[in-house]
Design an enzyme around this catalytic site. Structure first.
Site, PDB file in Angstrom:
ATOM      1  N   ASP A  36      31.973   4.094  35.000  1.00  0.00           N
ATOM      2  CA  ASP A  36      31.074   3.083  34.431  1.00  0.00           C
ATOM      3  C   ASP A  36      30.216   2.472  35.533  1.00  0.00           C
ATOM      4  OD1 ASP A  36      30.684   1.158  31.896  1.00  0.00           O
ATOM      5  OD2 ASP A  36      30.671  -0.074  33.718  1.00  0.00           O
TER       6      ASP A  36
ATOM      7  N   LYS B 210      23.847   1.470  32.338  1.00  0.00           N
ATOM      8  CA  LYS B 210      23.304   0.402  31.490  1.00  0.00           C
ATOM      9  C   LYS B 210      21.870   0.076  31.893  1.00  0.00           C
ATOM     10  CE  LYS B 210      27.972  -1.387  31.783  1.00  0.00           C
ATOM     11  NZ  LYS B 210      28.377  -1.216  33.189  1.00  0.00           N
TER      12      LYS B 210
ATOM     13  N   SER C 234      26.014  -3.984  24.966  1.00  0.00           N
ATOM     14  CA  SER C 234      27.022  -4.677  25.764  1.00  0.00           C
ATOM     15  C   SER C 234      26.780  -6.178  25.665  1.00  0.00           C
ATOM     16  CB  SER C 234      26.951  -4.214  27.222  1.00  0.00           C
ATOM     17  OG  SER C 234      27.915  -4.895  27.990  1.00  0.00           O
TER      18      SER C 234
ATOM     19  N   HIS D 226      22.441  -3.780  28.685  1.00  0.00           N
ATOM     20  CA  HIS D 226      23.451  -4.551  29.421  1.00  0.00           C
ATOM     21  C   HIS D 226      23.774  -5.913  28.771  1.00  0.00           C
ATOM     22  CE1 HIS D 226      25.144  -4.503  33.743  1.00  0.00           C
ATOM     23  NE2 HIS D 226      25.903  -5.270  32.993  1.00  0.00           N
TER      24      HIS D 226
ATOM     25  N   TRP E 245      31.314  -2.341  39.196  1.00  0.00           N
ATOM     26  CA  TRP E 245      30.545  -3.566  39.486  1.00  0.00           C
ATOM     27  C   TRP E 245      31.021  -4.142  40.830  1.00  0.00           C
ATOM     28  CZ3 TRP E 245      32.119  -8.979  37.570  1.00  0.00           C
ATOM     29  CH2 TRP E 245      31.123  -9.917  37.893  1.00  0.00           C
TER      30      TRP E 245
ATOM     31  N   SER F 204      36.036  -6.017  32.474  1.00  0.00           N
ATOM     32  CA  SER F 204      36.862  -6.965  33.252  1.00  0.00           C
ATOM     33  C   SER F 204      38.280  -7.030  32.678  1.00  0.00           C
ATOM     34  CB  SER F 204      36.222  -8.367  33.278  1.00  0.00           C
ATOM     35  OG  SER F 204      34.965  -8.334  33.910  1.00  0.00           O
ATOM     36  N   PRO F 205      38.932  -5.874  32.476  1.00  0.00           N
ATOM     37  CA  PRO F 205      40.254  -5.877  31.831  1.00  0.00           C
ATOM     38  C   PRO F 205      41.325  -6.596  32.645  1.00  0.00           C
ATOM     39  CG  PRO F 205      39.782  -3.729  32.794  1.00  0.00           C
ATOM     40  CD  PRO F 205      38.500  -4.513  32.865  1.00  0.00           C
ATOM     41  N   LEU F 206      41.055  -6.782  33.947  1.00  0.00           N
ATOM     42  CA  LEU F 206      42.020  -7.508  34.789  1.00  0.00           C
ATOM     43  C   LEU F 206      41.494  -8.914  35.092  1.00  0.00           C
ATOM     44  CD1 LEU F 206      42.818  -4.524  37.185  1.00  0.00           C
ATOM     45  CD2 LEU F 206      44.052  -5.228  35.125  1.00  0.00           C
ATOM     46  N   GLY F 207      40.517  -9.364  34.286  1.00  0.00           N
ATOM     47  CA  GLY F 207      39.937 -10.694  34.512  1.00  0.00           C
ATOM     48  C   GLY F 207      39.299 -10.782  35.880  1.00  0.00           C
TER      49      GLY F 207
ATOM     50  N   TYR G 158      23.718  -2.518  39.168  1.00  0.00           N
ATOM     51  CA  TYR G 158      24.782  -2.499  40.186  1.00  0.00           C
ATOM     52  C   TYR G 158      24.286  -1.934  41.527  1.00  0.00           C
ATOM     53  CZ  TYR G 158      28.089  -3.121  36.258  1.00  0.00           C
ATOM     54  OH  TYR G 158      28.754  -3.568  35.139  1.00  0.00           O
TER      55      TYR G 158
ATOM     56  N   GLU H 120      47.314   3.476  40.407  1.00  0.00           N
ATOM     57  CA  GLU H 120      48.204   2.625  39.592  1.00  0.00           C
ATOM     58  C   GLU H 120      47.559   2.340  38.226  1.00  0.00           C
ATOM     59  OE1 GLU H 120      49.743  -0.859  41.734  1.00  0.00           O
ATOM     60  OE2 GLU H 120      49.456  -2.022  39.894  1.00  0.00           O
TER      61      GLU H 120
HETATM   62  P1  NDP Z   1      38.548  -5.947  36.811  1.00  0.00           P
HETATM   63  O1  NDP Z   1      38.916  -6.876  35.722  1.00  0.00           O
HETATM   64  O2  NDP Z   1      38.706  -4.499  36.597  1.00  0.00           O
HETATM   65  O3  NDP Z   1      39.319  -6.391  38.149  1.00  0.00           O
HETATM   66  C1  NDP Z   1      38.963  -5.839  39.400  1.00  0.00           C
HETATM   67  C2  NDP Z   1      39.690  -6.563  40.505  1.00  0.00           C
HETATM   68  O4  NDP Z   1      41.099  -6.312  40.384  1.00  0.00           O
HETATM   69  C3  NDP Z   1      39.278  -6.104  41.890  1.00  0.00           C
HETATM   70  O5  NDP Z   1      39.351  -7.224  42.741  1.00  0.00           O
HETATM   71  C4  NDP Z   1      40.343  -5.075  42.249  1.00  0.00           C
HETATM   72  O6  NDP Z   1      40.555  -5.020  43.626  1.00  0.00           O
HETATM   73  C5  NDP Z   1      41.552  -5.647  41.564  1.00  0.00           C
HETATM   74  N1  NDP Z   1      42.514  -4.613  41.119  1.00  0.00           N
HETATM   75  C6  NDP Z   1      42.243  -3.511  40.389  1.00  0.00           C
HETATM   76  N2  NDP Z   1      43.385  -2.853  40.116  1.00  0.00           N
HETATM   77  C7  NDP Z   1      44.390  -3.556  40.681  1.00  0.00           C
HETATM   78  C8  NDP Z   1      45.790  -3.370  40.762  1.00  0.00           C
HETATM   79  N3  NDP Z   1      46.398  -2.338  40.169  1.00  0.00           N
HETATM   80  N4  NDP Z   1      46.526  -4.298  41.434  1.00  0.00           N
HETATM   81  C9  NDP Z   1      45.922  -5.334  42.036  1.00  0.00           C
HETATM   82  N5  NDP Z   1      44.589  -5.576  41.997  1.00  0.00           N
HETATM   83  C10 NDP Z   1      43.827  -4.684  41.326  1.00  0.00           C
HETATM   84  O7  NDP Z   1      37.066  -6.267  37.299  1.00  0.00           O
HETATM   85  P2  NDP Z   1      35.568  -6.184  36.865  1.00  0.00           P
HETATM   86  O8  NDP Z   1      35.144  -7.555  36.472  1.00  0.00           O
HETATM   87  O9  NDP Z   1      34.860  -5.480  37.919  1.00  0.00           O
HETATM   88  O10 NDP Z   1      35.512  -5.318  35.519  1.00  0.00           O
HETATM   89  C11 NDP Z   1      35.697  -3.928  35.492  1.00  0.00           C
HETATM   90  C12 NDP Z   1      34.401  -3.203  35.187  1.00  0.00           C
HETATM   91  O11 NDP Z   1      33.838  -3.611  33.949  1.00  0.00           O
HETATM   92  C13 NDP Z   1      33.253  -3.491  36.163  1.00  0.00           C
HETATM   93  O12 NDP Z   1      33.484  -2.945  37.428  1.00  0.00           O
HETATM   94  C14 NDP Z   1      32.086  -2.951  35.415  1.00  0.00           C
HETATM   95  O13 NDP Z   1      32.068  -1.541  35.488  1.00  0.00           O
HETATM   96  C15 NDP Z   1      32.419  -3.449  34.003  1.00  0.00           C
HETATM   97  N6  NDP Z   1      31.779  -4.761  33.731  1.00  0.00           N
HETATM   98  C16 NDP Z   1      30.767  -4.795  32.777  1.00  0.00           C
HETATM   99  C17 NDP Z   1      30.111  -5.975  32.499  1.00  0.00           C
HETATM  100  C18 NDP Z   1      29.048  -6.000  31.460  1.00  0.00           C
HETATM  101  O14 NDP Z   1      28.322  -7.014  31.360  1.00  0.00           O
HETATM  102  N7  NDP Z   1      28.900  -4.961  30.664  1.00  0.00           N
HETATM  103  C19 NDP Z   1      30.420  -7.234  33.207  1.00  0.00           C
HETATM  104  C20 NDP Z   1      31.533  -7.106  34.136  1.00  0.00           C
HETATM  105  C21 NDP Z   1      32.162  -5.909  34.357  1.00  0.00           C
HETATM  106  P3  NDP Z   1      39.765  -4.055  44.660  1.00  0.00           P
HETATM  107  O15 NDP Z   1      38.415  -3.762  44.114  1.00  0.00           O
HETATM  108  O16 NDP Z   1      39.734  -4.838  45.911  1.00  0.00           O
HETATM  109  O17 NDP Z   1      40.544  -2.828  44.800  1.00  0.00           O
END
Ligand code: NDP
Length: 277
Positions: A60, A94, A155, A127, A37, A204-207, A65, A255
């Site tokens: 994913d 999706k 979802s 979605h 995303w 959004s496992p990392l928020g 997207y 990582e």
């Molecule tokens: P995440 O929670 O995965 O966080 C992503 C952010 O964290 C980016 O800014 C990324 O930086 C940064 N990051 C990733 N790994 C690290 C690390 N090891 N150290 C420091 N920073 C890090 O984000 P999303 O909200 O995008 O969620 C993940 C996925 O879930 C989406 O991409 C999508 O595929 C799915 N999703 C599905 C939804 C739904 O409605 N079904 C809604 C939202 C998300 P950078 O990119 O700059 O490297």
């Protein structure tokens, strides 16, 4: 000699199979996938290439997207380079529900197949539970019966949405992809999915980046020589959820994948469960 050993070990790690979750369709889904995303164009193509090189076997994406074409290009670049075969990979996309219906959902799936340049999709989710989502789901069932899609799912569905869908659905959803991270955990939906045999993916496992400096996660990570991001992702694995962190940065992509060489204690898992926003 040393270089050869290191190279052999690296290849062994990359070729080692990612842990899998068995879906109610019988297909296996890798526990970690690359989220895409808000990643478009060349950066997402490169991120997919990097992820597949690192060892990810699950990507994913989504119709909305607007990156399926570049995701597909990244995949095919690595298939062409001999890094993997199509059958080694799990692709989730999706269907966008707004204004959709049975016919439009099937059309959207054909569009996604074309954009990604593949003959089948591993998983297609609706979605959001919006508009006449039960009718849209029928189009996904059509794609499932036509073997265009191996598993279908949902979802952002809660218990009420699932109950409404199950009144008419003929194919049980295989997965519910919902927002889960340490300060956002919808325990009721998770429990209901588990009761019904629907696998849970935490998105959004990392928020969306908000968790990476969280002091509780940083402190737990220090004990394991891991980052806060790795702790947040490992917590999902410990709970048997599929996790899909997003990054376009190779260092982070690598990582985020290095979470299968440590475990969290019961106390640490509980501490993370109890974290408040
Ligand atoms: P995440 O929670 O995965 O966080 C992503 C952010 O964290 C980016 O800014 C990324 O930086 C940064 N990051 C990733 N790994 C690290 C690390 N090891 N150290 C420091 N920073 C890090 O984000 P999303 O909200 O995008 O969620 C993940 C996925 O879930 C989406 O991409 C999508 O595929 C799915 N999703 C599905 C939804 C739904 O409605 N079904 C809604 C939202 C998300 P950078 O990119 O700059 O490297």
């Amino acid at each position: 000699m040393k270089v050869v050993v290191i190279l052999a070990l690296t290849l062994a790690v990359v070729s080692a199979k990612t842990p899998m979750i068995k879906l109610n369709t019988g297909y296996e889904m890798p526990e970690i996938g690359l989220g895409t995303w808000q990643a478009k164009g060349d950066p997402v193509k490169q991120a997919v290439k990097d992820a597949l090189e690192v060892g990810y076997r699950h990507i994913d994406t989504a119709y909305i997207y607007e990156n399926e074409k570049e995701v597909g290009e990244g995949i095919h670049a690595q298939i062409g380079a001999g890094v993997l075969k199509r059958e080694d990979l799990f692709i989730t996309t999706k269907v966008w529900p707004n204004g959709s219906n049975q016919k439009k959902a099937l059309e959207m799936i054909h569009h996604s197949l074309k954009q990604l340049n593949v003959t089948y999709l591993d998983l297609v989710l609706i979605h959001f539970p919006r508009d006449d989502y039960a009718d849209t789901y029928k189009g996904m069932e059509d794609a499932f019966h036509q073997k265009l899609v191996r598993s279908i799912g949902i979802s952002n569905f809660n218990r009420g949405h699932i109950d409404h869908l199950l009144k008419t659905a003929k194919v049980k959803p295989a997965v519910n992809q919902i927002r889960i991270h340490p300060t956002h955990n919808d325990a009721d939906t998770v429990k209901y999915c588990q009761e019904l045999g629907i696998a849970v993916t935490g998105y959004s496992p990392l928020g969306t980046g908000k968790m990476i400096k969280n002091p509780t996660l940083v402190a737990i990570g220090k004990k394991h020589n891991k980052s806060a991001a790795q702790v947040a992702l490992r917590w999902q694995i410990e709970n048997h959820w599929i996790t899909i962190p997003k990054s376009v940065n190779k260092k982070y992509i690598k990582e985020d994948f290095e979470i299968f060489d440590f475990t969290l204690t019961k106390e640490e898992i509980k501490t993370i469960h109890d974290m408040k926003a």
